[in-house]
Design an enzyme around this catalytic site. Structure first.
Site, PDB file in Angstrom:
ATOM      1  N   LYS A 142     -25.310  -5.104   5.627  1.00 14.92           N
ATOM      2  CA  LYS A 142     -26.310  -5.680   6.423  1.00 14.92           C
ATOM      3  C   LYS A 142     -27.662  -5.212   6.478  1.00 14.92           C
ATOM      4  CE  LYS A 142     -25.215  -0.916   8.531  1.00 14.92           C
ATOM      5  NZ  LYS A 142     -26.438  -0.110   8.535  1.00 14.92           N
ATOM      6  N   ASP A 178     -19.766  -0.841  13.113  1.00 14.18           N
ATOM      7  CA  ASP A 178     -20.248  -2.416  11.619  1.00 14.18           C
ATOM      8  C   ASP A 178     -19.563  -3.228  12.015  1.00 14.18           C
ATOM      9  OD1 ASP A 178     -22.291  -0.256  12.280  1.00 14.18           O
ATOM     10  OD2 ASP A 178     -22.364   0.400  10.443  1.00 14.18           O
TER      11      ASP A 178
END
Ligand code: ATP
Length: 308
Positions: free
Chosen positions: A16, A146
């Site tokens: 990401k 995350d």
């Protein structure tokens, strides 16, 4: 008794970048409240779960990844994913799990989280557990802030400590040049430095409305202007060479360079695939060792045909 599948299962999960990372003052539990916009980009780890009688982990990496920095014991997020998923189902999960790493370690790209998310999906499928999406997301949140995003992928707003994710409208195809550092940067260390530099940080983190508006235009120039990372200042303060790298990339034509998450990876937004390839070439000519090109947004953790 629930059986174990006989064929290996491979799950791919993406790195990401944070298009917006607004950080507030630390909460009572020590976590920082975040308003973030994640985007999954096409730089992926593959996690393959083979049937086995016990739980083991092996790791293969490309040569520029610091494999020594990845624990291969119970601290690995893959191992922890197996334990938490097993606990949810009241049993011990087994598997010979192979992680093929392309996402730099401790790079601000959530590579460990990607592996954790991929392991959840792979082991769920290997053992035919049929875990609900809500349960998988809850286990992912327990694994790490995350990890839920690594399951969901695409482009998403993250709140809480980043674990509460909600997909957002994203009409563009965005091209990134990704420049990892050989040596990782510890996320807790960057947050500690943020606290030193920003003792006045607001309780509520800066919101992402400008970024979300830019995403809806589909225009790289608009997105470039809206990129925001509150951890950039502490990361650059700890590693001044990152500031120089951002300047170099922007002077070579990047629309904008920004530290990814807590760094030290720097990502440059480009106009198009061709522009990204040109910028990557230019950065390599300046002596940058590893320069990658990826586009976003890509899917979250998903099954692919097994190849190991
Ligand atoms: P984030 O952006 O989520 O803070 P990061 O990209 O900076 O993460 P990771 O690559 O996820 O960092 O690694 C952070 C630490 O997690 C590593 O230093 C390592 O000790 C530990 N770790 C545990 N499991 C893994 C894994 N499968 N891959 C990489 N690191 C792992």
């Amino acid at each position: 008794m629930i059986g174990v599948g006989t064929t290996p299962v491979t799950v791919r999960a993406a790195a990401k970048v944070n298009l917006h990372l607004g950080v507030g003052a630390p909460r009572e539990d020590g976590f920082h409240p975040l308003t973030t916009v994640y985007q999954a980009v096409g730089l992926c780890d593959d996690v393959t779960a083979h049937p086995a009688d016990d739980l083991t982990l092996t790791l293969t990496t490309t040569d520029w990844i610091d494999a020594g920095a990845v624990p291969v014991d119970g601290d690995n997020l893959v191992h922890r994913a197996a334990v938490l998923l097993g606990r949810h189902h009241g049993r011990e999960l087994t598997g010979r799990v192979e992680v093929e790493k392309a996402i730099p370690v401790a790079g601000g790209l959530a590579g460990g989280s990607a592996d954790g998310a991929a392991a959840l999906v792979a082991l769920d499928r290997l053992h035919d557990l049929r875990t609900t999406d809500d349960a998988l997301l809850a286990i992912a949140a327990e694994l790490g802030s995350d990890v839920p995003f690594a399951l969901v992928g695409g482009t998403a707003l993250g709140t809480g400590r980043g674990e509460l994710v909600e997909p957002v409208s994203d009409v563009g195809t965005w091209w990134w040049v990704i420049v990892p550092s050989r040596q990782g940067l510890s996320t807790p260390e960057v947050y500690r430095h943020f606290d030193r530099l920003r003792p006045d940080a607001p309780e509520t983190p800066p919101g992402a409305d400008v970024l979300l508006g830019a995403l809806r235009t589909g225009q790289p120039v608009s997105l470039a202007r809206a990129l925001h990372n509150d951890l950039q200042e502490p990361a650059v303060d700890l590693r001044p060479e990152l500031g120089l790298l951002i300047d170099r990339g922007e002077s070579e034509g990047a629309l904008r360079g920004i530290v990814s998450g807590s760094g030290p990876t720097v990502v440059f937004l480009c106009e198009s695939a061709d522009h990204a390839r040109d910028l990557a070439g230019a950065l390599m000519r300046t002596g940058q060792e590893v320069v990658l090109v990826a586009n976003g947004a890509v899917a979250g953790a998903h099954l692919v045909p097994s190849h190991v």
